[in-house]
Design an enzyme around this catalytic site. Structure first.
Site, short mmCIF file in Angstrom:
data_model
loop_
_atom_site.label_atom_id
_atom_site.label_comp_id
_atom_site.label_asym_id
_atom_site.label_seq_id
_atom_site.Cartn_x
_atom_site.Cartn_y
_atom_site.Cartn_z
N HIS A 101 0.80 -1.48 -0.19
CA HIS A 101 0.03 0.53 -0.19
C HIS A 101 1.40 0.78 -0.57
O HIS A 101 0.54 2.27 -0.27
CB HIS A 101 -0.98 0.24 0.74
CG HIS A 101 -2.14 -0.67 1.11
ND1 HIS A 101 -3.25 -0.46 0.23
CD2 HIS A 101 -2.43 -2.20 0.83
CE1 HIS A 101 -4.54 -1.01 0.18
NE2 HIS A 101 -4.13 -2.11 1.04
N ASP B 21 -7.68 -1.10 -2.02
CA ASP B 21 -8.91 -2.52 -1.30
C ASP B 21 -9.84 -1.88 -2.06
O ASP B 21 -10.90 -0.64 -2.00
CB ASP B 21 -8.74 -1.87 -0.23
CG ASP B 21 -7.69 -1.74 0.70
OD1 ASP B 21 -6.55 -3.21 0.23
OD2 ASP B 21 -7.00 -2.01 1.73
N GLU C 94 -8.13 -12.38 1.27
CA GLU C 94 -8.83 -10.76 1.40
C GLU C 94 -9.08 -10.63 -0.22
O GLU C 94 -8.91 -10.13 -0.80
CB GLU C 94 -7.83 -9.16 2.13
CG GLU C 94 -7.11 -9.62 2.90
CD GLU C 94 -5.56 -8.39 3.25
OE1 GLU C 94 -6.17 -7.16 2.57
OE2 GLU C 94 -6.04 -8.23 4.28
N HIS D 251 -8.44 -7.39 -1.72
CA HIS D 251 -7.55 -6.31 -1.74
C HIS D 251 -6.75 -6.61 -3.10
O HIS D 251 -6.79 -7.84 -3.55
CB HIS D 251 -6.19 -6.88 -0.70
CG HIS D 251 -5.07 -6.57 -1.10
ND1 HIS D 251 -4.22 -4.99 -0.42
CD2 HIS D 251 -4.22 -6.97 -2.40
CE1 HIS D 251 -2.99 -4.95 -0.28
NE2 HIS D 251 -3.32 -5.57 -1.44
#
Length: 255
Positions: free
Chosen positions: A136, A143, A207, A210
């Protein structure tokens, strides 16, 4: 693109191999998403009051273009929501430490290596290293979720950032006889996954929200020899002024 293709069961990343991949920085700038009408930008950490979180979502310019492709492939009446993208280092540190502390309380017998393994399933260790930055911090990780045209969240099975086995992208594909709600969740995840995958993004298997493009995690998932995004930074006003003054000096405009 078939929006209802099943999500495959992808392996957990080999983090040592991910960090070992070289980065050939392409120097694409960060671009703010908030002005774009095709995207719904909802900076989740800022709205939750996370320390150092910012009120905008920034991505590399190529990521921006690919997110626009995703919006065109989503079914009518469904919008792409960007929850987080580039993060300041302080936010990454806060998220990692907070989850580590929670997991340590929940798993008091776990040693340091076990806690690190559990934590990085949902938050990468904070790093601005030129050779192994947190995804990130590169501007390549995003996201995302989905909502309807009136802003109602689609049911994705868990909340954003929920540290649960149910957050695994493939989780609802494993249910042999899903009920109506589980089918709806599975199909919503398929819509998101297939549109993002078609646009060139890779997904972190633990996730559903993500996705990566250009960073080391993306390069590892895609089987590439190198990433194209290293650590990046939103330009401050001070650095902008200094760059402008430097250019003027070089041009002989400032004595």
């Amino acid at each position: 693109m078939n929006a209802n293709t099943a999500i495959p069961h992808n392996p957990e990343p080999d983090w040592h191999a991910v960090a070992a991949l070289p980065i050939v920085e392409c120097n694409q700038p960060l671009q703010a998403l908030g002005l774009n009408r095709a995207l719904t930008v909802h900076p989740a950490y800022y709205k939750l009051g996370v320390p150092n979180a910012i009120a905008e979502c920034y991505v590399r310019s190529e990521v921006f273009e690919r997110l626009l492709q995703v919006t065109k492939w989503l079914p009518a009446g469904i919008r792409l929501v960007v929850l987080d993208a580039w993060r300041p280092f302080g936010v990454q540190q806060y998220l990692y430490d907070s989850l580590w502390d929670a997991l340590r309380d929940y798993h008091p017998q776990a040693d340091t290596a076990q806690l690190e393994h559990l934590t990085r399933q949902f938050v990468s260790p904070p790093s601005t290293s030129r050779t192994a930055p947190s995804p990130h911090l590169t501007g390549g990780a995003v996201d995302v979720s989905l909502c309807d045209e009136d802003g109602r969240w689609l049911d994705m099975g868990t909340g954003f950032d929920e540290a649960s086995p149910l957050s695994a992208s493939h989780y609802f594909e494993q249910i042999e006889q899903p009920d109506e709600q589980q089918i709806r969740i599975r199909d919503n995840r398929r819509i998101l996954y297939n549109a993002m995958h078609a646009a060139g993004f890779s997904n972190l298997p633990s996730e559903w929200w993500h996705y990566d493009y250009g960073d080391q995690l993306w390069a590892w998932h895609k089987g590439l020899d190198a990433a194209i995004y290293g650590p990046s930074q939103v330009q401050s006003l001070d650095s902008l002024w200094r760059q402008q003054l430097e250019k003027q000096m070089q041009a002989g405009q400032v004595s």
